[in-house]
Design an enzyme around this catalytic site. Sequence first.
Site, PDB file in Angstrom:
ATOM      1  N   PHE A  95       0.826  -1.208   0.000  1.00 34.58           N
ATOM      2  CA  PHE A  95       0.000   0.000   0.000  1.00 34.58           C
ATOM      3  C   PHE A  95       0.860   1.259   0.000  1.00 34.58           C
ATOM      4  O   PHE A  95       0.443   2.302  -0.487  1.00 34.58           O
ATOM      5  CB  PHE A  95      -0.944   0.006   1.209  1.00 34.58           C
ATOM      6  CG  PHE A  95      -1.932  -1.114   1.172  1.00 34.58           C
ATOM      7  CD1 PHE A  95      -3.029  -1.065   0.326  1.00 34.58           C
ATOM      8  CD2 PHE A  95      -1.758  -2.233   1.967  1.00 34.58           C
ATOM      9  CE1 PHE A  95      -3.944  -2.111   0.279  1.00 34.58           C
ATOM     10  CE2 PHE A  95      -2.662  -3.285   1.936  1.00 34.58           C
ATOM     11  CZ  PHE A  95      -3.751  -3.225   1.080  1.00 34.58           C
ATOM     12  N   GLU A  96       2.061   1.164   0.547  1.00 35.48           N
ATOM     13  CA  GLU A  96       2.988   2.290   0.587  1.00 35.48           C
ATOM     14  C   GLU A  96       3.950   2.300  -0.600  1.00 35.48           C
ATOM     15  O   GLU A  96       4.769   3.202  -0.725  1.00 35.48           O
ATOM     16  CB  GLU A  96       3.790   2.265   1.902  1.00 35.48           C
ATOM     17  CG  GLU A  96       2.949   2.487   3.138  1.00 35.48           C
ATOM     18  CD  GLU A  96       2.488   3.928   3.303  1.00 35.48           C
ATOM     19  OE1 GLU A  96       2.764   4.768   2.431  1.00 35.48           O
ATOM     20  OE2 GLU A  96       1.846   4.206   4.326  1.00 35.48           O
ATOM     21  N   GLY A  97       3.870   1.295  -1.445  1.00 32.26           N
ATOM     22  CA  GLY A  97       4.759   1.255  -2.603  1.00 32.26           C
ATOM     23  C   GLY A  97       6.204   0.967  -2.235  1.00 32.26           C
ATOM     24  O   GLY A  97       7.134   1.375  -2.926  1.00 32.26           O
TER      25      GLY A  97
END
Length: 166
Positions: free
Chosen positions: A79-81
């Site tokens: 989700f944070e890459g």
Amino acid sequence: MPYYFAYGSNMNPTRVAARIGRTRRALAGVLHDHVLCFDKASRVAGIAHANVAASAGDRVEGALFELEHPGQIRDMDPFEGYPEEYDRHRLPVATCEGAIEAWVYIAAPGMTAGALRPAREYLEHLLAGEPFLTPDYHARLAEVDAVTGLDEPTLAALGLSRHTPR
């Protein structure tokens, strides 16, 4: 247990729960000597995600989540890459219980740009972190110039939805 410091859209506890499951608790935290920026380039031209940058004397307020198990930080990585878009750092976060070392995502080199603005739907997740923020900090977030009127496919490309907190 490990801790995760959220200063962006994950200040919304509902969003965190939808992404990584239940956490032990969440409390207000401050990352000293950093400043909040909306300079992390998203997958949509002109749209920003939140980032923090070192800045002596400044502070970033946010939500500090005590994770139920160490694997939850790896669950948050997509989700944070991480590791392409954000790097993960261990930094001290000030709380009412003293300094607590926590994972903090900071934009990876080459992933920032100028003249970006967050999507209104993204900013709403930050504003949902109000219980963790001082009134002044929350008011400053509410004044951030945001992009409105994005369609559902564009929101999806940004990892946002009007229909789900995830």
